[in-house]
Design an enzyme around this catalytic site. Structure first.
Site, PDB file in Angstrom:
ATOM      1  N   THR A 134       0.842  -1.316   0.049  1.00 28.57           N
ATOM      2  CA  THR A 134      -0.060   0.133  -0.295  1.00 28.57           C
ATOM      3  C   THR A 134       0.776   1.331  -0.012  1.00 28.57           C
ATOM      4  O   THR A 134       1.886   1.130   0.441  1.00 28.57           O
ATOM      5  CB  THR A 134      -0.845  -0.003   1.237  1.00 28.57           C
ATOM      6  OG1 THR A 134      -1.500   1.318   1.361  1.00 28.57           O
ATOM      7  CG2 THR A 134      -0.068  -0.496   2.460  1.00 28.57           C
ATOM      8  N   ASP A 135       0.171   2.250  -0.425  1.00 22.04           N
ATOM      9  CA  ASP A 135       0.852   3.840  -0.357  1.00 22.04           C
ATOM     10  C   ASP A 135       1.120   4.377   0.886  1.00 22.04           C
ATOM     11  O   ASP A 135       1.986   5.109   1.324  1.00 22.04           O
ATOM     12  CB  ASP A 135       0.404   4.763  -1.225  1.00 22.04           C
ATOM     13  CG  ASP A 135      -1.293   4.995  -0.877  1.00 22.04           C
ATOM     14  OD1 ASP A 135      -1.440   4.154  -0.068  1.00 22.04           O
ATOM     15  OD2 ASP A 135      -1.736   5.761  -1.641  1.00 22.04           O
ATOM     16  N   GLU A 136       0.386   3.590   1.851  1.00 21.50           N
ATOM     17  CA  GLU A 136       0.142   4.123   3.398  1.00 21.50           C
ATOM     18  C   GLU A 136       1.693   3.644   3.984  1.00 21.50           C
ATOM     19  O   GLU A 136       1.679   4.488   5.181  1.00 21.50           O
ATOM     20  CB  GLU A 136      -0.995   3.403   4.219  1.00 21.50           C
ATOM     21  CG  GLU A 136      -2.252   3.666   3.679  1.00 21.50           C
ATOM     22  CD  GLU A 136      -3.315   3.564   4.558  1.00 21.50           C
ATOM     23  OE1 GLU A 136      -3.261   3.463   5.607  1.00 21.50           O
ATOM     24  OE2 GLU A 136      -4.358   3.413   3.995  1.00 21.50           O
ATOM     25  N   TYR A 159      -1.848  -0.336  10.903  1.00 16.10           N
ATOM     26  CA  TYR A 159      -1.932  -1.061   9.741  1.00 16.10           C
ATOM     27  C   TYR A 159      -1.013  -0.772   8.759  1.00 16.10           C
ATOM     28  O   TYR A 159      -0.106  -1.550   8.396  1.00 16.10           O
ATOM     29  CB  TYR A 159      -3.298  -0.687   8.906  1.00 16.10           C
ATOM     30  CG  TYR A 159      -3.347  -0.936   7.573  1.00 16.10           C
ATOM     31  CD1 TYR A 159      -3.330  -2.350   7.060  1.00 16.10           C
ATOM     32  CD2 TYR A 159      -3.420   0.010   6.454  1.00 16.10           C
ATOM     33  CE1 TYR A 159      -3.165  -2.504   5.691  1.00 16.10           C
ATOM     34  CE2 TYR A 159      -3.298  -0.329   5.225  1.00 16.10           C
ATOM     35  CZ  TYR A 159      -3.163  -1.430   4.740  1.00 16.10           C
ATOM     36  OH  TYR A 159      -3.242  -1.863   3.427  1.00 16.10           O
ATOM     37  N   LYS A 163       2.143  -3.116   7.253  1.00 19.99           N
ATOM     38  CA  LYS A 163       2.665  -3.314   6.006  1.00 19.99           C
ATOM     39  C   LYS A 163       3.839  -2.928   5.837  1.00 19.99           C
ATOM     40  O   LYS A 163       4.635  -3.613   4.725  1.00 19.99           O
ATOM     41  CB  LYS A 163       1.522  -2.753   5.101  1.00 19.99           C
ATOM     42  CG  LYS A 163       0.135  -3.035   4.673  1.00 19.99           C
ATOM     43  CD  LYS A 163      -0.212  -4.546   4.545  1.00 19.99           C
ATOM     44  CE  LYS A 163       0.136  -4.527   2.855  1.00 19.99           C
ATOM     45  NZ  LYS A 163      -0.368  -5.968   2.582  1.00 19.99           N
TER      46      LYS A 163
HETATM   47  P1  NAD Z   1      -9.830  -7.332   2.295  1.00 18.27           P
HETATM   48  O1  NAD Z   1      -9.641  -6.912   3.640  1.00 18.27           O
HETATM   49  O2  NAD Z   1     -10.832  -7.034   1.417  1.00 18.27           O
HETATM   50  O3  NAD Z   1      -9.242  -8.642   1.738  1.00 18.27           O
HETATM   51  C1  NAD Z   1      -8.094  -9.440   2.716  1.00 18.27           C
HETATM   52  C2  NAD Z   1      -8.350 -11.026   2.318  1.00 18.27           C
HETATM   53  O4  NAD Z   1      -7.318 -11.469   3.283  1.00 18.27           O
HETATM   54  C3  NAD Z   1      -9.602 -11.539   2.989  1.00 18.27           C
HETATM   55  O5  NAD Z   1     -10.160 -12.289   2.110  1.00 18.27           O
HETATM   56  C4  NAD Z   1      -9.314 -12.397   4.130  1.00 18.27           C
HETATM   57  O6  NAD Z   1      -9.965 -13.300   4.564  1.00 18.27           O
HETATM   58  C5  NAD Z   1      -7.842 -12.609   3.873  1.00 18.27           C
HETATM   59  N1  NAD Z   1      -7.096 -13.017   4.961  1.00 18.27           N
HETATM   60  C6  NAD Z   1      -7.016 -12.189   6.277  1.00 18.27           C
HETATM   61  N2  NAD Z   1      -6.248 -12.524   7.098  1.00 18.27           N
HETATM   62  C7  NAD Z   1      -5.733 -13.794   6.697  1.00 18.27           C
HETATM   63  C8  NAD Z   1      -5.058 -14.918   7.084  1.00 18.27           C
HETATM   64  N3  NAD Z   1      -4.502 -15.085   8.353  1.00 18.27           N
HETATM   65  N4  NAD Z   1      -4.807 -15.896   6.130  1.00 18.27           N
HETATM   66  C9  NAD Z   1      -5.322 -16.117   5.067  1.00 18.27           C
HETATM   67  N5  NAD Z   1      -6.136 -15.051   4.601  1.00 18.27           N
HETATM   68  C10 NAD Z   1      -6.422 -14.201   5.372  1.00 18.27           C
HETATM   69  O7  NAD Z   1      -8.451  -6.456   1.707  1.00 18.27           O
HETATM   70  P2  NAD Z   1      -8.135  -5.692   0.151  1.00 18.27           P
HETATM   71  O8  NAD Z   1      -8.793  -4.341   0.256  1.00 18.27           O
HETATM   72  O9  NAD Z   1      -8.682  -6.480  -0.733  1.00 18.27           O
HETATM   73  O10 NAD Z   1      -6.564  -5.505   0.403  1.00 18.27           O
HETATM   74  C11 NAD Z   1      -5.613  -6.803  -0.394  1.00 18.27           C
HETATM   75  C12 NAD Z   1      -4.417  -6.323  -0.323  1.00 18.27           C
HETATM   76  O11 NAD Z   1      -4.210  -5.190  -1.072  1.00 18.27           O
HETATM   77  C13 NAD Z   1      -3.791  -6.121   1.483  1.00 18.27           C
HETATM   78  O12 NAD Z   1      -2.505  -6.718   1.372  1.00 18.27           O
HETATM   79  C14 NAD Z   1      -3.916  -4.469   1.104  1.00 18.27           C
HETATM   80  O13 NAD Z   1      -2.816  -4.224   2.292  1.00 18.27           O
HETATM   81  C15 NAD Z   1      -3.460  -4.273  -0.137  1.00 18.27           C
HETATM   82  N6  NAD Z   1      -3.994  -2.856  -0.511  1.00 18.27           N
HETATM   83  C16 NAD Z   1      -5.325  -2.468  -0.553  1.00 18.27           C
HETATM   84  C17 NAD Z   1      -5.830  -1.256  -1.066  1.00 18.27           C
HETATM   85  C18 NAD Z   1      -7.358  -1.011  -0.928  1.00 18.27           C
HETATM   86  O14 NAD Z   1      -7.399   0.167  -1.333  1.00 18.27           O
HETATM   87  N7  NAD Z   1      -8.181  -1.692  -0.497  1.00 18.27           N
HETATM   88  C19 NAD Z   1      -5.067  -0.463  -1.565  1.00 18.27           C
HETATM   89  C20 NAD Z   1      -3.236  -0.971  -1.759  1.00 18.27           C
HETATM   90  C21 NAD Z   1      -2.876  -2.013  -1.097  1.00 18.27           C
HETATM   91  O1  DAU Z   2      -4.160   3.881   0.633  1.00 19.10           O
HETATM   92  C1  DAU Z   2      -4.511   2.668   0.402  1.00 19.10           C
HETATM   93  C2  DAU Z   2      -5.123   2.321   1.633  1.00 19.10           C
HETATM   94  O2  DAU Z   2      -6.355   2.595   1.309  1.00 19.10           O
HETATM   95  C3  DAU Z   2      -5.015   0.660   1.700  1.00 19.10           C
HETATM   96  O3  DAU Z   2      -3.964   0.272   2.078  1.00 19.10           O
HETATM   97  C4  DAU Z   2      -6.203   0.129   3.031  1.00 19.10           C
HETATM   98  O4  DAU Z   2      -6.275  -1.060   3.049  1.00 19.10           O
HETATM   99  C5  DAU Z   2      -7.585   0.870   2.504  1.00 19.10           C
HETATM  100  O5  DAU Z   2      -8.399   0.504   3.567  1.00 19.10           O
HETATM  101  C6  DAU Z   2      -7.532   2.363   2.300  1.00 19.10           C
HETATM  102  O6  DAU Z   2      -7.161   2.923   3.639  1.00 19.10           O
HETATM  103  P1  DAU Z   2      -8.020   4.199   3.989  1.00 19.10           P
HETATM  104  O7  DAU Z   2      -7.755   4.660   5.567  1.00 19.10           O
HETATM  105  O8  DAU Z   2      -7.558   5.533   3.089  1.00 19.10           O
HETATM  106  O9  DAU Z   2      -9.514   4.009   3.482  1.00 19.10           O
HETATM  107  P2  DAU Z   2     -10.815   4.107   4.270  1.00 19.10           P
HETATM  108  O10 DAU Z   2     -11.808   3.814   3.248  1.00 19.10           O
HETATM  109  O11 DAU Z   2     -10.760   3.414   5.730  1.00 19.10           O
HETATM  110  O12 DAU Z   2     -11.039   5.688   4.647  1.00 19.10           O
HETATM  111  C7  DAU Z   2     -10.848   6.595   3.495  1.00 19.10           C
HETATM  112  C8  DAU Z   2     -10.911   7.906   4.084  1.00 19.10           C
HETATM  113  O13 DAU Z   2     -12.101   8.198   4.414  1.00 19.10           O
HETATM  114  C9  DAU Z   2      -9.895   8.429   4.856  1.00 19.10           C
HETATM  115  O14 DAU Z   2      -9.483   9.438   5.311  1.00 19.10           O
HETATM  116  C10 DAU Z   2     -10.824   8.218   6.251  1.00 19.10           C
HETATM  117  C11 DAU Z   2     -12.188   8.573   5.747  1.00 19.10           C
HETATM  118  N1  DAU Z   2     -13.411   8.098   6.353  1.00 19.10           N
HETATM  119  C12 DAU Z   2     -13.353   6.735   6.474  1.00 19.10           C
HETATM  120  C13 DAU Z   2     -14.591   6.039   7.043  1.00 19.10           C
HETATM  121  C14 DAU Z   2     -14.597   4.502   6.906  1.00 19.10           C
HETATM  122  C15 DAU Z   2     -14.369   8.822   6.931  1.00 19.10           C
HETATM  123  O15 DAU Z   2     -14.255   9.968   6.842  1.00 19.10           O
HETATM  124  N2  DAU Z   2     -15.339   8.025   7.654  1.00 19.10           N
HETATM  125  C16 DAU Z   2     -15.514   7.003   7.503  1.00 19.10           C
HETATM  126  O16 DAU Z   2     -16.567   6.034   8.101  1.00 19.10           O
END
Ligand code: NAD
Ligand code: DAU
Length: 353
Positions: A134-136, A159, A163
């Site tokens: 992730t970019d975080e 988190y 990562k």
């Molecule tokens: P998600 O939470 O939707 O999915 C995570 C999956 O991992 C789920 O299916 C869960 O059951 C599985 N999992 C969790 N713990 C586990 C364990 N101990 N063993 C096996 N499986 C397990 O997450 P996502 O949003 O699809 O993100 C996927 C990946 O991409 C992550 O590594 C996250 O850090 C990265 N990522 C997410 C975003 C985003 O915006 N969602 C952006 C950049 C990177």
């Molecule tokens: O940048 C990549 C990341 O983006 C991934 O690595 C993470 O897995 C993914 O969850 C996401 O993280 P964020 O914290 O940016 O996403 P989230 O949807 O939780 O929140 C987006 C923005 O909205 C953040 O600034 C917090 C805000 N927010 C979020 C929730 C859930 C609110 O204001 N209210 C809310 O209820």
């Protein structure tokens, strides 16, 4: 049939993982795709009904924290490559329970690295370990600048710290043991099958059901949004074409303050739900800010565009409309999640704010 590759995809029942599985299973019938997922609250096999009966797809329910089971599976299955997405992924949950994030994101990743190193030790060059991150990990930007692949790590939430740690382990296994690794760091994804604890699906569901929209702080934080299918396409390109040991940033050059994004969403939903203009915006409710809330993320993905020719395919306003349509048309998928256990989490998370 003998397959050219046998790829282990971890976390394939989650949001991004399910899109990666769908792309690979359909695009590469000569690859065998094995989806390993623990099916935590975020894992949902209903995300994969369209591919579950494909001959080149199979599913294994397993915890990546269980080192013994993981090693045995690698020995038995002899995967040729790994694409690792399994993780605890929600920042708010990492504030409530950091240890779970260390276990899955750090220990789980190290277990996979150990198993891969062990079975590939005689022929490391023939195998790839792709770590999806992730970019975080780069921390928070001020008003200007962008994250590049050489930006120093500066994570702030449990988190992002977990990562960042997993990224360091992946690089260490490349440098120390010669594991053929690749890492990508992507910005915020949006699209179908996202668990409704994340901003967009949560707010779509709350607008639909006339619930308050809990905006953290003043809503001034900035995120850089990318269509999830474009992320899956980037993973495909990087998996096949990136040089070993490299890192790629993935992002859509698409920055939005939360409040502007939420207002756009309200406008789109007013239209879709045939409400008077401005009706959904009335649901906006400013609540206590997230602890350690990063102000701004912005990804510079020039390297990916120049080296590997990837570009995002979808314009954002169109993507938001498509996303809203998907959640409205898939009400059963959403209702199955928002009933039951998830409801408990929602009440606990937001009653304190
Ligand atoms: P998600 O939470 O939707 O999915 C995570 C999956 O991992 C789920 O299916 C869960 O059951 C599985 N999992 C969790 N713990 C586990 C364990 N101990 N063993 C096996 N499986 C397990 O997450 P996502 O949003 O699809 O993100 C996927 C990946 O991409 C992550 O590594 C996250 O850090 C990265 N990522 C997410 C975003 C985003 O915006 N969602 C952006 C950049 C990177
Ligand atoms: O940048 C990549 C990341 O983006 C991934 O690595 C993470 O897995 C993914 O969850 C996401 O993280 P964020 O914290 O940016 O996403 P989230 O949807 O939780 O929140 C987006 C923005 O909205 C953040 O600034 C917090 C805000 N927010 C979020 C929730 C859930 C609110 O204001 N209210 C809310 O209820």
């Amino acid at each position: 049939m003998s397959y050219r590759k046998k790829i282990l995809v971890t976390g394939g029942a989650g949001f991004i993982g399910s899109h990666v599985i769908r792309l690979f299973v359909n695009k590469y019938p000569d690859y065998q795709i094995v989806n390993l997922d623990l099916l935590t609250y975020a894992g949902n096999l209903a995300n994969l009904t369209d591919v579950e009966n494909m001959p080149n797809y199979s599913f294994v329910k397993m915890d990546i924290v269980d080192a013994e089971a993981i090693t045995e599976l690698f020995q038995k299955e002899q995967f040729t490559d790994v694409i690792h997405l399994a993780a605890e992924s929600h920042v708010d949950r990492s504030i409530t329970n950091p240890t779970e994030f260390v276990m899955t994101n750090v220990i789980g990743t190290v277990n996979l690295l150990n198993a891969a190193k062990f079975i590939w030790k005689d022929n490391m060059e023939a195998h790839r370990f792709y770590h999806v991150s992730t970019d975080e990990v780069y921390g928070s930007l001020g008003e200007t600048g962008m994250f590049t692949e050489t930006t120093a790590y500066d994570p702030h939430s449990p988190y992002s710290a977990s990562k960042a740690s997993s990224d360091h382990f992946v690089r260490a296994y490349h440098d120390t043991f010669g594991l053929q690794t690749v890492i990508s760091n992507c910005s915020n994804n949006y699209g179908s099958f996202q668990f409704p604890e994340k901003l967009l699906p949560l707010f779509i569901n709350n607008i639909k059901t006339n619930k308050p929209l809990p905006v953290y702080g003043k809503g001034e934080n900035i995120r850089d949004w990318l269509w999830v299918e474009d992320h899956a396409r980037a993973i495909d390109v990087i998996f096949h074409k990136a040089e070993t040991g490299t890192t790629y940033n993935i992002g859509g050059h698409n920055e939005w303050t939360n409040i502007d994004l939420i207002k756009l969403l309200c406008k789109v939903m007013d239209k879709k739900l045939s409400r008077a203009e401005g009706e959904s915006e009335k649901l906006i409710s400013y609540v206590k800010d997230r602890a350690g809330h990063d102000l701004r993320y912005a990804i510079d993905s020039t390297k990916l565009q120049k080296d590997l020719g990837w570009t995002p395919s979808l314009q954002f306003e169109e993507g938001i409309k498509k996303t809203v349509d998907w959640y409205l048309e898939n009400a059963e998928w959403l209702d199955n999640i928002t009933s039951g256990d998830y409801q408990k989490y929602y009440e606990e998370q937001y009653s304190k704010r």
